[in-house]
Design an enzyme around this catalytic site. Structure first.
Site, short mmCIF file in Angstrom:
data_model
loop_
_atom_site.label_atom_id
_atom_site.label_comp_id
_atom_site.label_asym_id
_atom_site.label_seq_id
_atom_site.Cartn_x
_atom_site.Cartn_y
_atom_site.Cartn_z
N SER A 115 -1.33 -13.40 -39.44
CA SER A 115 -2.05 -12.16 -39.11
C SER A 115 -3.39 -12.08 -39.83
O SER A 115 -3.54 -12.59 -40.94
CB SER A 115 -1.18 -10.98 -39.54
OG SER A 115 -1.93 -9.79 -39.52
N TYR A 139 2.64 -6.19 -45.99
CA TYR A 139 2.79 -6.97 -44.75
C TYR A 139 1.87 -8.18 -44.79
O TYR A 139 2.30 -9.32 -44.59
CB TYR A 139 2.48 -6.06 -43.55
CG TYR A 139 2.27 -6.80 -42.25
CD1 TYR A 139 3.31 -7.45 -41.61
CD2 TYR A 139 1.00 -6.85 -41.65
CE1 TYR A 139 3.12 -8.13 -40.42
CE2 TYR A 139 0.79 -7.51 -40.46
CZ TYR A 139 1.84 -8.16 -39.84
OH TYR A 139 1.64 -8.83 -38.67
N LYS A 143 2.64 -12.40 -45.06
CA LYS A 143 2.12 -13.41 -44.12
C LYS A 143 1.40 -14.51 -44.89
O LYS A 143 1.53 -15.70 -44.58
CB LYS A 143 1.18 -12.76 -43.09
CG LYS A 143 1.88 -11.83 -42.11
CD LYS A 143 2.70 -12.62 -41.10
CE LYS A 143 3.38 -11.75 -40.07
NZ LYS A 143 4.22 -12.48 -39.13
C1 UD1 Z 1 -2.56 -3.94 -37.89
C2 UD1 Z 1 -2.79 -5.18 -38.67
C3 UD1 Z 1 -2.48 -6.38 -37.82
C4 UD1 Z 1 -1.05 -6.30 -37.41
C5 UD1 Z 1 -0.79 -5.01 -36.69
C6 UD1 Z 1 0.72 -4.93 -36.56
C7 UD1 Z 1 -4.44 -4.98 -40.44
C8 UD1 Z 1 -5.86 -5.06 -40.79
N1 UD1 Z 1 -4.15 -5.22 -39.14
O1 UD1 Z 1 -3.51 -3.85 -36.83
O2 UD1 Z 1 -2.68 -7.57 -38.53
O3 UD1 Z 1 -0.70 -7.38 -36.59
O4 UD1 Z 1 -1.25 -3.88 -37.45
O5 UD1 Z 1 1.21 -3.66 -36.48
O6 UD1 Z 1 -3.61 -4.70 -41.27
N2 UD1 Z 1 -5.73 3.90 -34.14
C9 UD1 Z 1 -5.98 5.22 -33.83
N3 UD1 Z 1 -4.96 5.98 -33.33
C10 UD1 Z 1 -3.70 5.48 -33.10
C11 UD1 Z 1 -3.46 4.12 -33.41
C12 UD1 Z 1 -4.50 3.36 -33.93
O7 UD1 Z 1 -7.10 5.71 -34.02
O8 UD1 Z 1 -2.81 6.22 -32.65
C13 UD1 Z 1 -6.82 3.05 -34.65
C14 UD1 Z 1 -6.53 2.44 -36.01
O9 UD1 Z 1 -7.02 3.26 -37.04
C15 UD1 Z 1 -7.29 1.12 -35.92
C16 UD1 Z 1 -7.24 0.76 -34.43
O10 UD1 Z 1 -6.93 1.97 -33.75
O11 UD1 Z 1 -8.63 1.31 -36.26
C17 UD1 Z 1 -6.20 -0.28 -34.12
O12 UD1 Z 1 -4.97 0.10 -34.74
P1 UD1 Z 1 -3.58 -0.65 -34.46
O13 UD1 Z 1 -3.43 -0.83 -32.99
O14 UD1 Z 1 -2.51 0.11 -35.19
O15 UD1 Z 1 -3.75 -2.10 -35.11
P2 UD1 Z 1 -4.32 -2.51 -36.56
O16 UD1 Z 1 -3.95 -1.51 -37.58
O17 UD1 Z 1 -5.75 -2.84 -36.41
#
Ligand code: UD1
Length: 316
Positions: A115, A139, A143
């Site tokens: 990851s 997490y 990895k």
């Molecule tokens: C994270 C991990 C990634 C992992 C994945 C697994 C990090 C940097 N990345 O991805 O390696 O494989 O989780 O779960 O740790 N967001 C919103 N609203 C929501 C959901 C998300 O605004 O309801 C935003 C988050 O703040 C982020 C983006 O959308 O900026 C993507 O979020 P998400 O889809 O949860 O993935 P990551 O956190 O980037």
């Protein structure tokens, strides 16, 4: 080739199983079904229900296999902060058992689902594999610890290993049994959450005050079919006694606001959203430099964000 897919009943693993089967491979799945769904699997697959921590079960699943695609593991960043010991046990200790049993049986090929969380807060963007790894959550630490186990197995047991550092995986695959969907519970990922948002339960946008062009976080989304294609190429690239690491993303960053716009377009209506505080552990920008995978695996992602959103929508 006879391949063991650990975590084959999960979102990413089940897509790998489908594509491996369609490419003529003989697949065994090992999954404890803690988060996976057996009904995601094609009926012709050999299925062993069990934990990576159970060495007898792992040995039974490995029998006759020549290579392993290792997806099994806990994968929620937030949960890992609350339960770091559980993450270490399942992810790191589980992988050690797998490597031990592979050694006993003389199996020397492994492709691992790593990851971008191994990097932590990136010093520059896009981020390449040579960047410093400083995970900001357990997490990501697990990895990275697994990657180190693989590097050591390459030296001590002539393992041929590749770790693929995924960025944000999205999308779905249509099979002759229907769509393989992302079925996480709870769902934390942006695209599936956005697709299910309603006016009663709007999508929460975690921060609009980030140091980015529109103030929302920027991520690098890669279609799951492109991601599995990278695994197929990694399988061919495996080299005895070597461990290689590749970033797997699209090389392009999209902000949360851009994802929201894409989801609104696909659904044909404006997505209901609400501003929420920043989520702990989120870096502002995480975008992959994918030159190494392009050059050495001859891999190139071909599906864009709209396709990921559309396919996730069709699968939901
Ligand atoms: C994270 C991990 C990634 C992992 C994945 C697994 C990090 C940097 N990345 O991805 O390696 O494989 O989780 O779960 O740790 N967001 C919103 N609203 C929501 C959901 C998300 O605004 O309801 C935003 C988050 O703040 C982020 C983006 O959308 O900026 C993507 O979020 P998400 O889809 O949860 O993935 P990551 O956190 O980037």
């Amino acid at each position: 080739m006879k391949i063991l897919v650990t975590g084959g009943a999960g979102y990413i693993g089940s897509h790998a199983v489908e594509i491996l089967k369609n490419s003529g491979h003989d697949v065994t799945v090992l999954d404890d079904c803690s988060t996976g769904h057996v009904d995601s699997l094609p009926p012709t697959v050999r299925f062993v229900q069990g934990s990576l921590l159970d060495s007898d079960m792992v040995s039974r699943a490995l029998k006759g296999c020549e290579a392993v695609m290792h997806f099994a593991g806990k994968s929620l960043v937030g949960e890992s902060v609350e339960k770091p010991d559980l993450y270490r046990k399942v992810n790191v200790d589980g992988t050690k058992v797998l490597l031990e049993q592979m050694n006993v049986l003389g199996i020397k090929k492994i492709v691992f689902s790593s990851s971008a969380a191994t990097y932590g807060e990136p010093e520059s963007s896009p981020i390449s594999e040579t960047a410093q790894c400083a995970p900001t959550n357990p997490y990501g630490e697990t990895k990275l610890a697994i990657e180190r186990e693989l590097a050591s197995a390459a030296l001590t047991q002539q393992m041929a290993a590749v770790s693929l550092r995924y960025f944000n995986v999205a999308g779905a695959l249509q099979t002759d049994r229907g769509w393989l969907a992302e079925r996480h519970d709870p769902e934390t990922h942006l695209i599936p959450n956005a697709l299910r948002a309603t006016s009663d339960s709007p999508l929460r946008i975690f921060g609009r005050d980030w140091d980015t062009e529109d103030g929302t976080c920027v991520r690098d989304y890669v279609h799951i079919i492109d991601l599995i294609d990278a695994h197929m190429r990694a399988l061919q690239y495996l080299t005895p006694s070597e461990h290689h690491v590749f970033n797997i993303g699209s090389g392009t960053g999209y902000s949360v606001a851009q994802v929201v716009a894409s989801v609104s377009r696909v659904k044909g209506s404006t997505l209901p959203t609400v501003d929420a505080p920043r989520r702990a552990g989120d870096p502002a920008v995480l975008v992959a430099n994918i030159d190494k995978a392009e050059m050495l695996l001859n891999w190139r992602p071909v599906r864009n964000l709209n396709q990921m959103v559309e396919d996730t929508f069709k699968a939901s």
